[in-house]
Design a protein around this motif. Sequence first.
Motif, PDB file in Angstrom:
ATOM      1  N   PRO A 122       0.842  -1.209   0.000  1.00  0.00           N
ATOM      2  CA  PRO A 122       0.000   0.000   0.000  1.00  0.00           C
ATOM      3  C   PRO A 122       0.873   1.254   0.000  1.00  0.00           C
ATOM      4  O   PRO A 122       1.946   1.290   0.602  1.00  0.00           O
ATOM      5  CB  PRO A 122      -0.783  -0.117   1.317  1.00  0.00           C
ATOM      6  CG  PRO A 122      -0.651  -1.551   1.739  1.00  0.00           C
ATOM      7  CD  PRO A 122       0.691  -1.973   1.238  1.00  0.00           C
ATOM      8  N   ILE A 123       0.382   2.299  -0.683  1.00  0.00           N
ATOM      9  CA  ILE A 123       1.088   3.575  -0.708  1.00  0.00           C
ATOM     10  C   ILE A 123       0.064   4.701  -0.646  1.00  0.00           C
ATOM     11  O   ILE A 123      -0.911   4.706  -1.389  1.00  0.00           O
ATOM     12  CB  ILE A 123       1.978   3.702  -1.968  1.00  0.00           C
ATOM     13  CG1 ILE A 123       2.639   5.081  -2.037  1.00  0.00           C
ATOM     14  CG2 ILE A 123       1.205   3.404  -3.236  1.00  0.00           C
ATOM     15  CD1 ILE A 123       3.664   5.206  -3.155  1.00  0.00           C
ATOM     16  N   GLU A 124       0.279   5.626   0.272  1.00  0.00           N
ATOM     17  CA  GLU A 124      -0.635   6.747   0.441  1.00  0.00           C
ATOM     18  C   GLU A 124      -0.144   7.943  -0.373  1.00  0.00           C
ATOM     19  O   GLU A 124       1.012   7.983  -0.804  1.00  0.00           O
ATOM     20  CB  GLU A 124      -0.725   7.143   1.918  1.00  0.00           C
ATOM     21  CG  GLU A 124       0.585   7.692   2.466  1.00  0.00           C
ATOM     22  CD  GLU A 124       0.459   8.220   3.876  1.00  0.00           C
ATOM     23  OE1 GLU A 124      -0.655   8.182   4.413  1.00  0.00           O
ATOM     24  OE2 GLU A 124       1.469   8.686   4.425  1.00  0.00           O
ATOM     25  N   ASN A 152       6.966 -11.765  -5.890  1.00  0.00           N
ATOM     26  CA  ASN A 152       5.949 -11.051  -6.654  1.00  0.00           C
ATOM     27  C   ASN A 152       5.409  -9.881  -5.841  1.00  0.00           C
ATOM     28  O   ASN A 152       5.150 -10.009  -4.646  1.00  0.00           O
ATOM     29  CB  ASN A 152       4.806 -12.000  -7.024  1.00  0.00           C
ATOM     30  CG  ASN A 152       5.240 -13.088  -7.975  1.00  0.00           C
ATOM     31  OD1 ASN A 152       5.969 -12.839  -8.933  1.00  0.00           O
ATOM     32  ND2 ASN A 152       4.816 -14.317  -7.714  1.00  0.00           N
ATOM     33  N   GLN A 153       5.211  -8.745  -6.511  1.00  0.00           N
ATOM     34  CA  GLN A 153       4.782  -7.535  -5.813  1.00  0.00           C
ATOM     35  C   GLN A 153       3.623  -6.859  -6.544  1.00  0.00           C
ATOM     36  O   GLN A 153       3.484  -6.998  -7.759  1.00  0.00           O
ATOM     37  CB  GLN A 153       5.947  -6.548  -5.715  1.00  0.00           C
ATOM     38  CG  GLN A 153       7.170  -7.100  -5.002  1.00  0.00           C
ATOM     39  CD  GLN A 153       8.417  -6.329  -5.346  1.00  0.00           C
ATOM     40  OE1 GLN A 153       8.482  -5.114  -5.166  1.00  0.00           O
ATOM     41  NE2 GLN A 153       9.434  -7.020  -5.847  1.00  0.00           N
ATOM     42  N   LEU A 154       2.830  -6.123  -5.783  1.00  0.00           N
ATOM     43  CA  LEU A 154       1.725  -5.355  -6.354  1.00  0.00           C
ATOM     44  C   LEU A 154       1.585  -4.051  -5.577  1.00  0.00           C
ATOM     45  O   LEU A 154       1.370  -4.063  -4.361  1.00  0.00           O
ATOM     46  CB  LEU A 154       0.411  -6.148  -6.266  1.00  0.00           C
ATOM     47  CG  LEU A 154      -0.813  -5.477  -6.914  1.00  0.00           C
ATOM     48  CD1 LEU A 154      -0.673  -5.489  -8.440  1.00  0.00           C
ATOM     49  CD2 LEU A 154      -2.096  -6.175  -6.493  1.00  0.00           C
ATOM     50  N   ILE A 155       1.726  -2.925  -6.270  1.00  0.00           N
ATOM     51  CA  ILE A 155       1.550  -1.613  -5.657  1.00  0.00           C
ATOM     52  C   ILE A 155       0.052  -1.309  -5.524  1.00  0.00           C
ATOM     53  O   ILE A 155      -0.703  -1.465  -6.481  1.00  0.00           O
ATOM     54  CB  ILE A 155       2.213  -0.512  -6.509  1.00  0.00           C
ATOM     55  CG1 ILE A 155       3.731  -0.636  -6.434  1.00  0.00           C
ATOM     56  CG2 ILE A 155       1.793   0.878  -6.046  1.00  0.00           C
ATOM     57  CD1 ILE A 155       4.314  -0.164  -5.132  1.00  0.00           C
ATOM     58  N   LEU A 156      -0.368  -0.854  -4.341  1.00  0.00           N
ATOM     59  CA  LEU A 156      -1.776  -0.550  -4.098  1.00  0.00           C
ATOM     60  C   LEU A 156      -1.926   0.878  -3.571  1.00  0.00           C
ATOM     61  O   LEU A 156      -1.729   1.127  -2.382  1.00  0.00           O
ATOM     62  CB  LEU A 156      -2.374  -1.546  -3.101  1.00  0.00           C
ATOM     63  CG  LEU A 156      -3.836  -1.318  -2.700  1.00  0.00           C
ATOM     64  CD1 LEU A 156      -4.739  -1.349  -3.931  1.00  0.00           C
ATOM     65  CD2 LEU A 156      -4.278  -2.350  -1.674  1.00  0.00           C
ATOM     66  N   PRO A 157      -2.261   1.834  -4.433  1.00  0.00           N
ATOM     67  CA  PRO A 157      -2.491   3.209  -3.956  1.00  0.00           C
ATOM     68  C   PRO A 157      -3.719   3.259  -3.034  1.00  0.00           C
ATOM     69  O   PRO A 157      -4.764   2.689  -3.359  1.00  0.00           O
ATOM     70  CB  PRO A 157      -2.746   3.996  -5.244  1.00  0.00           C
ATOM     71  CG  PRO A 157      -2.205   3.136  -6.347  1.00  0.00           C
ATOM     72  CD  PRO A 157      -2.398   1.733  -5.890  1.00  0.00           C
ATOM     73  N   THR A 158      -3.590   3.923  -1.906  1.00  0.00           N
ATOM     74  CA  THR A 158      -4.672   3.997  -0.929  1.00  0.00           C
ATOM     75  C   THR A 158      -4.984   5.442  -0.563  1.00  0.00           C
ATOM     76  O   THR A 158      -4.161   6.343  -0.763  1.00  0.00           O
ATOM     77  CB  THR A 158      -4.312   3.240   0.362  1.00  0.00           C
ATOM     78  OG1 THR A 158      -3.202   3.902   1.006  1.00  0.00           O
ATOM     79  CG2 THR A 158      -3.925   1.802   0.074  1.00  0.00           C
ATOM     80  N   ASN A 159      -6.187   5.638  -0.031  1.00  0.00           N
ATOM     81  CA  ASN A 159      -6.589   6.949   0.503  1.00  0.00           C
ATOM     82  C   ASN A 159      -6.461   8.057  -0.543  1.00  0.00           C
ATOM     83  O   ASN A 159      -6.106   9.193  -0.220  1.00  0.00           O
ATOM     84  CB  ASN A 159      -5.757   7.283   1.746  1.00  0.00           C
ATOM     85  CG  ASN A 159      -6.473   8.253   2.674  1.00  0.00           C
ATOM     86  OD1 ASN A 159      -7.702   8.253   2.771  1.00  0.00           O
ATOM     87  ND2 ASN A 159      -5.719   9.082   3.361  1.00  0.00           N
ATOM     88  N   THR A 160      -6.754   7.724  -1.792  1.00  0.00           N
ATOM     89  CA  THR A 160      -6.631   8.709  -2.864  1.00  0.00           C
ATOM     90  C   THR A 160      -7.912   9.537  -3.001  1.00  0.00           C
ATOM     91  O   THR A 160      -8.993   9.106  -2.599  1.00  0.00           O
ATOM     92  CB  THR A 160      -6.327   8.028  -4.204  1.00  0.00           C
ATOM     93  OG1 THR A 160      -7.413   7.155  -4.553  1.00  0.00           O
ATOM     94  CG2 THR A 160      -5.049   7.220  -4.116  1.00  0.00           C
ATOM     95  N   LYS A 161      -7.765  10.719  -3.565  1.00  0.00           N
ATOM     96  CA  LYS A 161      -8.906  11.620  -3.770  1.00  0.00           C
ATOM     97  C   LYS A 161      -8.894  12.115  -5.211  1.00  0.00           C
ATOM     98  O   LYS A 161      -7.889  12.656  -5.674  1.00  0.00           O
ATOM     99  CB  LYS A 161      -8.830  12.805  -2.806  1.00  0.00           C
ATOM    100  CG  LYS A 161      -8.907  12.410  -1.343  1.00  0.00           C
ATOM    101  CD  LYS A 161      -8.803  13.621  -0.429  1.00  0.00           C
ATOM    102  CE  LYS A 161      -8.856  13.211   1.037  1.00  0.00           C
ATOM    103  NZ  LYS A 161      -8.730  14.389   1.936  1.00  0.00           N
ATOM    104  N   LYS A 162      -9.999  11.911  -5.904  1.00  0.00           N
ATOM    105  CA  LYS A 162     -10.099  12.320  -7.293  1.00  0.00           C
ATOM    106  C   LYS A 162      -9.957  13.841  -7.407  1.00  0.00           C
ATOM    107  O   LYS A 162     -10.593  14.594  -6.684  1.00  0.00           O
ATOM    108  CB  LYS A 162     -11.447  11.877  -7.876  1.00  0.00           C
ATOM    109  CG  LYS A 162     -11.558  12.079  -9.368  1.00  0.00           C
ATOM    110  CD  LYS A 162     -12.851  11.503  -9.899  1.00  0.00           C
ATOM    111  CE  LYS A 162     -12.943  11.677 -11.413  1.00  0.00           C
ATOM    112  NZ  LYS A 162     -14.199  11.099 -11.953  1.00  0.00           N
ATOM    113  N   GLY A 163      -9.094  14.269  -8.315  1.00  0.00           N
ATOM    114  CA  GLY A 163      -8.870  15.694  -8.515  1.00  0.00           C
ATOM    115  C   GLY A 163      -7.885  16.315  -7.556  1.00  0.00           C
ATOM    116  O   GLY A 163      -7.520  17.475  -7.710  1.00  0.00           O
TER     117      GLY A 163
END
Length: 230
Positions: A122-124, A152-163
Amino acid sequence: MLNSKIVAVSNAKGGVGKSLNALMLAIRAAEKQKKVLLIGAEHDGAFAPNSPKFKIENLDVISDVARDPDFAKKIGLYRQQYDLIVVDLPGNNLTIEHAELDGFAEKMIKNILVKSDLVVIPIEPSEDSVRKTYSFIKNLHGLAKATRRKINQLILPTNTKKGNVISEQVLNAIDKFPVPKAVKPIRASEDLKKAFAKRQGVWTFKQGALVNNDLTPVHNQIFEILGINE
């Protein structure tokens, strides 16, 4: 179980949604009739014995394994009992330059990472998170090379806000990371936080919660990577 899988949820930075996303993934798999073990590897973390109780069929929870000197051996036994093991690892700033394992906590974390079938990262939306996440990925690659294991890895963007400018900058930055990205970012959501506090899937806590439009395809992507069938 023969096809048991391990997912580690980890990053160098704390507070990026590791525990929250580990729980949501574990609940989703349990609701698909998979036998799931959720492991809280952080001392006094979100799944400590004094945290809210779980009442979810097919889901078992253990915590505080960072103080268990035999945990590395036990993970193999757990694989014989569960379809999926989700490990919520503590935020850490490991420097993984070589194969030496110095310190028990560091050894435990590295052992889990190299045994995992997938590491969800996860990445904020913050510059600090981008910097520490990139360093963490670089260190994972170093660990894989040192141990001759594929991680194996997977980046997961979290707590994002459109715009939101910072959210957009982070999403653009991680496009350049040398690992796959989740099919959708997870939007900022009070419903998600409340569901986590109640130890429920957000889709159960509030039917129609918009954040479920993000979580469902991400969970399906993870299950596809792991080869977990319905």
